[in-house]
Scaffold this motif. Structure first.
Motif, PDB file in Angstrom:
ATOM      1  N   PRO A  44       0.749  -1.125  -0.307  1.00 54.01           N
ATOM      2  CA  PRO A  44       0.212  -0.034  -0.238  1.00 54.01           C
ATOM      3  C   PRO A  44       1.147   1.624  -0.191  1.00 54.01           C
ATOM      4  O   PRO A  44       2.177   1.586   0.524  1.00 54.01           O
ATOM      5  CB  PRO A  44      -1.229  -0.352   0.946  1.00 54.01           C
ATOM      6  N   THR A  88      -0.464   4.490   1.413  1.00 55.23           N
ATOM      7  CA  THR A  88      -0.739   4.844   2.753  1.00 55.23           C
ATOM      8  C   THR A  88       0.230   5.080   3.354  1.00 55.23           C
ATOM      9  O   THR A  88      -0.531   6.138   4.116  1.00 55.23           O
ATOM     10  CB  THR A  88      -2.071   4.010   2.642  1.00 55.23           C
ATOM     11  N   THR A 147      -0.465   0.126  -4.154  1.00 53.49           N
ATOM     12  CA  THR A 147      -1.724  -0.182  -4.005  1.00 53.49           C
ATOM     13  C   THR A 147      -2.198   1.349  -3.739  1.00 53.49           C
ATOM     14  O   THR A 147      -1.342   1.937  -2.926  1.00 53.49           O
ATOM     15  CB  THR A 147      -2.828  -1.227  -3.572  1.00 53.49           C
ATOM     16  N   LYS A 148      -3.403   1.347  -3.967  1.00 54.47           N
ATOM     17  CA  LYS A 148      -3.702   3.078  -3.593  1.00 54.47           C
ATOM     18  C   LYS A 148      -2.874   3.532  -4.547  1.00 54.47           C
ATOM     19  O   LYS A 148      -3.265   5.348  -3.508  1.00 54.47           O
ATOM     20  CB  LYS A 148      -3.913   3.042  -1.927  1.00 54.47           C
ATOM     21  N   SER A 160      -4.508   1.327  -8.901  1.00 56.34           N
ATOM     22  CA  SER A 160      -5.451   2.239  -7.696  1.00 56.34           C
ATOM     23  C   SER A 160      -7.252   1.131  -8.257  1.00 56.34           C
ATOM     24  O   SER A 160      -7.683   1.726  -9.726  1.00 56.34           O
ATOM     25  CB  SER A 160      -5.928   3.565  -8.159  1.00 56.34           C
ATOM     26  N   ALA A 220      -3.550  -3.949   2.718  1.00 56.53           N
ATOM     27  CA  ALA A 220      -2.813  -3.709   1.895  1.00 56.53           C
ATOM     28  C   ALA A 220      -3.788  -3.684   0.124  1.00 56.53           C
ATOM     29  O   ALA A 220      -3.471  -2.826  -0.800  1.00 56.53           O
ATOM     30  CB  ALA A 220      -1.250  -4.829   0.896  1.00 56.53           C
ATOM     31  N   GLY A 221      -4.908  -3.855   0.438  1.00 58.90           N
ATOM     32  CA  GLY A 221      -6.268  -3.672  -0.569  1.00 58.90           C
ATOM     33  C   GLY A 221      -6.219  -4.701  -1.425  1.00 58.90           C
ATOM     34  O   GLY A 221      -6.432  -4.931  -2.653  1.00 58.90           O
ATOM     35  N   LYS A 222      -5.946  -5.757  -0.739  1.00 62.59           N
ATOM     36  CA  LYS A 222      -5.676  -7.397  -1.481  1.00 62.59           C
ATOM     37  C   LYS A 222      -7.412  -7.775  -1.795  1.00 62.59           C
ATOM     38  O   LYS A 222      -6.934  -7.545  -2.911  1.00 62.59           O
ATOM     39  CB  LYS A 222      -5.050  -8.853  -1.025  1.00 62.59           C
ATOM     40  N   THR A 237      -9.517   0.788   6.589  1.00 65.92           N
ATOM     41  CA  THR A 237      -8.381   0.617   6.959  1.00 65.92           C
ATOM     42  C   THR A 237      -9.020   0.964   8.487  1.00 65.92           C
ATOM     43  O   THR A 237      -9.038   1.943   8.694  1.00 65.92           O
ATOM     44  CB  THR A 237      -7.101   0.805   6.506  1.00 65.92           C
TER      45      THR A 237
END
Length: 355
Positions: free
Chosen positions: A114, A116, A143-144, A174, A201-203, A221
């Motif tokens: 991520p 972030t 990601t993100k 994204s 992590a946005g998986k 999150t």
């Protein structure tokens, strides 16, 4: 079966079991001794009682190809596992010195990172060492990307990871805007991919973007520390609409190495190449004269962080291997003491010259 990766080589290996009337299938999920297996007759639930080995490295895993009972059995049983082509393995968090297989027969290891927070480059190197060791092709997905304030900052972040991951494609994506998802889908269409990363992590969001529908549960999150909650609790193999299959996995808190010396060498390819130029063949790159690695650090060619990370992962991997070999463990301790003494003597001699 072809959408799940069945090919002529698998068919040839399965031929003896076909003669016994068994069905070929791919494990799409394992849960407490039972597994879901996709077969030519559809997805079936099967018991793994007859393929429970003492070796934890040989337990049934998501991505395995197996032979199962034909219709009529209640319950059905997995009768055998076909040989694995690749396997992503980490060490368990227990003190029993065991490996844990997270996914079998994968072509691509997608490491989700991520954007972030601060990039943990050491963690990325650890994932990549295991990815290379698995026999699959690694890919880092940042990601993100939509949360990065500007394109210049994003380019610097990508560059930092590329330096950390020589020979590995790095892609910023994204799921919210769709940026990079089509490129990732094209890669995933080329076989079996496993999606790995820490919680948050946005998986699962990325998996849903690749699937084109909300199949995986997604939660925000935590606001306090930015960490994710475990939404995926099992490893699931999913067929992608554009071709290929994806194995989504729970978030990983720990990523211990497991006999990954070759993988570590590939992650730190530039250090391995420099090491070949050292004066001494067994150079530990601590304070030895004629060390090409230390010379590269002093000149700024090699970041000191990379060398520290290399040393750390090599030591960890050696210790993991030595846990199962008492003789090697003794030799390793003796070697570490010798190199430590030599390094200390070299540093004292150098300080004497400066005085």
């Amino acid at each position: 079966m072809q959408p799940y990766g069945w090919d002529a080589d698998w068919e040839a290996e399965f031929a003896p079991f076909a003669e016994q009337g068994l069905l070929p299938g791919r494990v799409v999920r394992v849960d407490r001794g039972l597994c879901d297996v996709v077969t030519p007759a559809g997805t079936v639930r099967a018991d793994t009682e007859f393929v429970v080995p003492r070796d934890p490295m040989k337990v049934v895993c998501t991505g395995d190809w197996v032979a199962v009972d034909p219709a009529g059995g209640d319950p059905r049983y997995v009768r055998t596992l076909l040989s694995r082509r690749t396997a992503f393995v980490r060490s368990t968090s227990s003190k029993r010195s065991e490996g844990q297989i997270l996914a079998a027969n994968v072509d691509h290891v997608i490491v989700a990172v991520p954007l972030t927070g601060d990039l943990d480059l050491g963690r990325i190197e650890r994932f990549l060492a295991l990815a290379w060791e698995s026999g699959a092709q690694p890919l880092v997905v940042l990601t993100k990307a939509d949360l990065v304030p500007d394109a210049v900052t994003l380019s610097y972040l990508v560059q930092d990871v590329e330096t950390t991951a020589p020979g590995v494609p790095v892609l910023s994506v994204s799921a919210a805007t769709g940026e990079g998802v089509d490129v990732l889908a094209a890669v995933a269409a080329g076989g079996t991919s496993v999606l790995l990363g820490q919680s948050g992590a946005g998986k699962s969001t990325l998996a849903n973007a690749l699937l084109g529908e909300d199949v995986m549960d997604v939660r925000a999150t935590r606001d306090v520390d930015g960490k994710g909650r475990h939404t995926t609790t099992t490893r699931n193999l999913l067929a992608l609409p554009g071709g290929g299959v994806l194995i989504d996995t729970p978030g990983l808190r720990g990523v211990g190495l497991w006999d990954a010396q070759t993988g570590v060498g590939q992650v730190f390819a530039e250090i391995e190449e420099l090491a070949g130029q050292c004066r001494f063949q067994d150079c530990a790159h601590i304070a030895e004269p004629g060390c090409a690695v230390l010379a590269a650090v002093e000149s700024g060619e090699l970041p000191e962080r990379r060398l520290d990370s290399y040393r750390k992962l090599m030591r960890e991997n050696q210790w993991i291997v030595a846990k199962t070999d008492a003789r090697l463990r003794t030799e390793l301790r003796r070697d570490w003491k010798r190199k430590g003494a030599e390094g200390k003597a070299a540093m004292e001699a150098k300080r004497g010259r400066w005085a």
